[in-house]
Design a protein around this motif. Structure first.
Motif, PDB file in Angstrom:
ATOM      1  N   LEU A 181       0.832  -1.203   0.000  1.00 16.16           N
ATOM      2  CA  LEU A 181       0.000   0.000   0.000  1.00 16.16           C
ATOM      3  C   LEU A 181       0.869   1.256   0.000  1.00 16.16           C
ATOM      4  N   ILE A 182       1.921   1.256   0.806  1.00 17.77           N
ATOM      5  CA  ILE A 182       2.829   2.403   0.848  1.00 17.77           C
ATOM      6  C   ILE A 182       3.483   2.605  -0.515  1.00 17.77           C
ATOM      7  N   ASP A 183       3.932   1.516  -1.126  1.00 16.48           N
ATOM      8  CA  ASP A 183       4.585   1.617  -2.432  1.00 16.48           C
ATOM      9  C   ASP A 183       3.634   2.121  -3.513  1.00 16.48           C
ATOM     10  N   SER A 184       2.333   1.854  -3.338  1.00 16.97           N
ATOM     11  CA  SER A 184       1.355   2.282  -4.340  1.00 16.97           C
ATOM     12  C   SER A 184       0.883   3.717  -4.121  1.00 16.97           C
ATOM     13  N   GLY A 185       1.371   4.371  -3.065  1.00 18.41           N
ATOM     14  CA  GLY A 185       1.016   5.770  -2.839  1.00 18.41           C
ATOM     15  C   GLY A 185       0.240   6.035  -1.575  1.00 18.41           C
ATOM     16  N   GLY A 186      -0.174   4.982  -0.857  1.00 16.62           N
ATOM     17  CA  GLY A 186      -0.853   5.181   0.412  1.00 16.62           C
ATOM     18  C   GLY A 186      -2.362   5.176   0.285  1.00 16.62           C
ATOM     19  N   PRO A 187      -3.055   5.480   1.376  1.00  9.51           N
ATOM     20  CA  PRO A 187      -4.518   5.443   1.372  1.00  9.51           C
ATOM     21  C   PRO A 187      -5.114   6.574   0.540  1.00  9.51           C
ATOM     22  N   ARG A 188      -6.345   6.372   0.117  1.00 10.58           N
ATOM     23  CA  ARG A 188      -7.095   7.434  -0.553  1.00 10.58           C
ATOM     24  C   ARG A 188      -7.563   8.425   0.507  1.00 10.58           C
ATOM     25  N   ILE A 189      -7.593   9.702   0.176  1.00  7.26           N
ATOM     26  CA  ILE A 189      -7.966  10.736   1.138  1.00  7.26           C
ATOM     27  C   ILE A 189      -9.298  11.360   0.734  1.00  7.26           C
ATOM     28  N   ILE A 190     -10.215  11.412   1.694  1.00  7.69           N
ATOM     29  CA  ILE A 190     -11.465  12.135   1.514  1.00  7.69           C
ATOM     30  C   ILE A 190     -11.543  13.203   2.602  1.00  7.69           C
ATOM     31  N   TYR A 191     -12.487  14.103   2.472  1.00  7.34           N
ATOM     32  CA  TYR A 191     -12.534  15.257   3.371  1.00  7.34           C
ATOM     33  C   TYR A 191     -13.955  15.451   3.886  1.00  7.34           C
ATOM     34  N   GLN A 192     -14.068  15.650   5.205  1.00  6.21           N
ATOM     35  CA  GLN A 192     -15.378  15.931   5.794  1.00  6.21           C
ATOM     36  C   GLN A 192     -15.417  17.386   6.253  1.00  6.21           C
ATOM     37  N   PRO A 193     -16.442  18.128   5.853  1.00 12.39           N
ATOM     38  CA  PRO A 193     -16.509  19.534   6.252  1.00 12.39           C
ATOM     39  C   PRO A 193     -16.825  19.698   7.738  1.00 12.39           C
ATOM     40  N   ARG A 196     -19.640  25.799  11.469  1.00 14.03           N
ATOM     41  CA  ARG A 196     -20.080  26.626  12.582  1.00 14.03           C
ATOM     42  C   ARG A 196     -21.568  26.360  12.723  1.00 14.03           C
ATOM     43  N   LEU A 197     -21.983  25.905  13.893  1.00 13.66           N
ATOM     44  CA  LEU A 197     -23.326  25.366  14.045  1.00 13.66           C
ATOM     45  C   LEU A 197     -24.416  26.423  13.965  1.00 13.66           C
ATOM     46  N   ALA A 198     -24.132  27.632  14.393  1.00 11.12           N
ATOM     47  CA  ALA A 198     -25.180  28.652  14.453  1.00 11.12           C
ATOM     48  C   ALA A 198     -25.790  28.922  13.083  1.00 11.12           C
ATOM     49  N   ASP A 199     -24.966  28.932  12.031  1.00 12.07           N
ATOM     50  CA  ASP A 199     -25.490  29.218  10.696  1.00 12.07           C
ATOM     51  C   ASP A 199     -25.025  28.200   9.660  1.00 12.07           C
ATOM     52  N   GLU A 200     -24.402  27.116  10.127  1.00 12.08           N
ATOM     53  CA  GLU A 200     -23.955  26.018   9.270  1.00 12.08           C
ATOM     54  C   GLU A 200     -23.006  26.489   8.173  1.00 12.08           C
ATOM     55  N   ARG A 201     -22.142  27.395   8.511  1.00 11.61           N
ATOM     56  CA  ARG A 201     -21.085  27.800   7.591  1.00 11.61           C
ATOM     57  C   ARG A 201     -19.916  26.828   7.701  1.00 11.61           C
ATOM     58  N   ILE A 202     -19.342  26.458   6.577  1.00 10.52           N
ATOM     59  CA  ILE A 202     -18.159  25.603   6.575  1.00 10.52           C
ATOM     60  C   ILE A 202     -16.960  26.450   6.979  1.00 10.52           C
ATOM     61  N   ILE A 203     -16.235  25.984   8.001  1.00  7.02           N
ATOM     62  CA  ILE A 203     -15.050  26.727   8.439  1.00  7.02           C
ATOM     63  C   ILE A 203     -13.768  25.892   8.305  1.00  7.02           C
ATOM     64  N   GLY A 204     -13.888  24.655   7.853  1.00  5.70           N
ATOM     65  CA  GLY A 204     -12.713  23.821   7.653  1.00  5.70           C
ATOM     66  C   GLY A 204     -13.109  22.438   7.182  1.00  5.70           C
ATOM     67  N   VAL A 205     -12.105  21.618   6.884  1.00  2.00           N
ATOM     68  CA  VAL A 205     -12.344  20.229   6.492  1.00  2.00           C
ATOM     69  C   VAL A 205     -11.344  19.342   7.235  1.00  2.00           C
ATOM     70  N   GLU A 206     -11.766  18.117   7.504  1.00  5.57           N
ATOM     71  CA  GLU A 206     -10.877  17.126   8.114  1.00  5.57           C
ATOM     72  C   GLU A 206     -10.551  16.054   7.087  1.00  5.57           C
ATOM     73  N   ALA A 207      -9.257  15.753   6.932  1.00  5.92           N
ATOM     74  CA  ALA A 207      -8.815  14.713   6.008  1.00  5.92           C
ATOM     75  C   ALA A 207      -8.959  13.348   6.672  1.00  5.92           C
ATOM     76  N   GLY A 398     -16.154  13.152   1.541  1.00  2.00           N
ATOM     77  CA  GLY A 398     -16.081  12.824   0.127  1.00  2.00           C
ATOM     78  C   GLY A 398     -14.808  13.373  -0.486  1.00  2.00           C
ATOM     79  N   PRO A 399     -14.558  13.071  -1.750  1.00  2.00           N
ATOM     80  CA  PRO A 399     -13.370  13.583  -2.432  1.00  2.00           C
ATOM     81  C   PRO A 399     -13.516  15.073  -2.695  1.00  2.00           C
ATOM     82  N   PRO A 400     -12.414  15.759  -2.949  1.00  2.00           N
ATOM     83  CA  PRO A 400     -12.515  17.198  -3.194  1.00  2.00           C
ATOM     84  C   PRO A 400     -13.224  17.546  -4.492  1.00  2.00           C
ATOM     85  N   ALA A 401     -13.175  16.654  -5.481  1.00  2.00           N
ATOM     86  CA  ALA A 401     -13.803  16.957  -6.771  1.00  2.00           C
ATOM     87  C   ALA A 401     -15.295  17.220  -6.584  1.00  2.00           C
TER      88      ALA A 401
END
Length: 452
Positions: A181-193, A196-207, A398-401
């Protein structure tokens, strides 16, 4: 008879799950019992493999002897090899006083003043390897009694605890899978937004890491990688892949990556982008007994000096996690989904959340509630004073695309990752499209308000 410590281990071993790391734990526990019983500085299990002896598990003063797990010594020429063939005695209380060891290279290079060993033979009579102890100095010895104890423990290890051949065959298979797996490039990365709960604005993503099917989820892959000594390499590779999203991430959003204390202590500074370091959050996973680790604390301060913020993951699930609040004073506290789930119907969960909000206020940090899945959980988290959160109710990973949080001027060819990755499902739990002006530019989790 075996010591009472060994006898007490038998029921626990019989009931233990067959996790990859469990055999290592069993062997290490037995080696520690052996080392203490014989009053030695080091105990080890070595396996005969392809004409060599491979040190598989060690405990005690490993560094003091200049050894490490995986070290290989020549079978016929080494001290252990000659003990196995009967050319040297199995137990020696003073290597300097024994004429058969005069000029022995291993005794000299490893600084061995005394040793004791016994062969391990499998059920078919084949020599698997050797169980041994070593001391820096000479010591009083009772060769007959110690030899009997060593042989009993070796037999217990071979016949009662586990199939050693299968154990190491399984370990080699896992090592190969993780290496591939390491030689093939490692795990696939997705991102969860993160919102901010008060108005549901996205303030970051977690990989988040996603692995090939067949071995379980990310937690299992990283645990197995730790067992075979590849966790730091795998984590660094995943972090490097996660950072590839920074060029297409709007400048006022943060990127959170996960790292174990071992990987953080080994160093992450070389992976950090120069100007964008203050947009990064490093979430520390695995909390047990890390609070006073000087190497970790030093590495954390180095990250902070570059503008990186520190988060503690999965808070609320045990004493060890709470202990880290005292030592690390994190910028961000991640409230574990175990606490968030059902918080609207459980007074104890609400009390924990409210208490952590107060702790965060006192240390100048922020709370992010993980695993928000229902409107009632969202409302209760907000009522407890939690300002930020993530979960399927708000946005699936999900993926960034095609993600709503991408910079609007991003060309498809500039988006990193696998566009065929996990997509956000439609329906009530699907990711909510924010309006273009709803990005939080001034919250405690945004780079504009980073605590340095």
């Amino acid at each position: 008879m075996l010591p009472s410590e060994v006898v007490r281990m038998v029921p626990a071993l019989a009931a233990a799950e067959s996790e990859l790391s469990q055999p290592d734990t069993v062997v290490a526990d037995l080696l520690e019992i052996l080392r203490r019983q014989l009053r030695m500085d080091l105990a080890a299990l070595a396996r005969v493999e392809d004409g060599h002896l491979v040190l598989q598990v060690l405990c005690g003063d490993i560094a003091g002897f200049g050894l490490h797990a995986g070290a290989t010594v020549s079978h016929p020429d080494s001290l252990l090899g000659q003990v196995l063939t009967g050319e040297l005695p199995a137990i020696v209380a003073d290597t300097l006083a024994d004429p058969s060891l005069a000029g022995n290279r291993d005794v000299r290079d490893w600084g061995i003043g005394s040793y004791a060993s016994a062969p391990i033979v499998d059920a078919e009579g084949r020599v698997y390897g050797v169980l041994c102890c070593a001391g820096h100095r000479s010591r009083p010895a009772s060769p007959e009694r110690e030899g009997r104890f060593l042989r009993l423990l070796a037999a217990f290890l071979s016949d009662t605890v586990l199939d050693l051949h299968e154990m190491w065959a399984r370990r080699r298979r896992v090592w190969q899978e993780v290496s591939d797996l390491i030689d093939s490039g490692g795990p696939r990365i997705i991102y969860q937004p993160i919102f901010r709960l008060a108005d549901e604005r996205i303030i970051g993503v977690e990989a988040l890491s996603r692995f090939p099917d067949g071995r379980g989820g990310a937690q299992r892959w990283y645990a197995d990688a730790t067992t075979v000594g590849l966790s730091t390499e795998l984590e660094r590779l995943a972090i490097g892949r996660a950072l590839a999203v920074l060029p297409v991430l709007p400048g006022d959003l943060t990127l959170a990556v996960n790292a174990s204390p071992t990987t953080i202590s080994a160093g992450l500074l070389d992976l950090l982008p120069g100007a964008a370091a203050d947009r990064l959050v490093v979430e520390i996973t695995e909390h047990e007994h890390i609070g006073t680790d000087k190497h970790l604390l030093r590495a954390v301060e180095q990250l902070r000096s570059r503008g990186v913020r520190i988060a503690i993951d999965d808070i609320g699930t045990g004493y060890a996690g709470l202990e880290q609040l005292l030592h690390l004073r994190p910028d961000i506290i991640k409230l574990d989904g175990v606490i968030t789930r059902g918080i609207d119907t459980d007074a104890a969960r609400r009390a924990i959340a409210t208490g952590l909000v107060q702790v965060a206020d006192e240390i100048g940090g922020s709370i992010v509630a993980e695993g928000i899945e229902t409107p009632a959980e969202l409302a209760t988290a907000m009522a407890a004073g939690i300002l930020y959160g993530q979960g399927f109710l708000l946005g699936h990973p999900g993926p960034p695309a095609g993600a709503a949080w991408l910079r609007p001027d991003t060309r498809p060819s500039a988006v990193p990752g696998d566009p065929g990755g996990l997509q956000a499902p439609a329906g009530p739990g699907a990711h909510r499209e924010p309006r273009p002006n709803r990005l939080d530019r001034h919250g405690p989790l945004s780079s504009a308000d980073a605590r340095r």
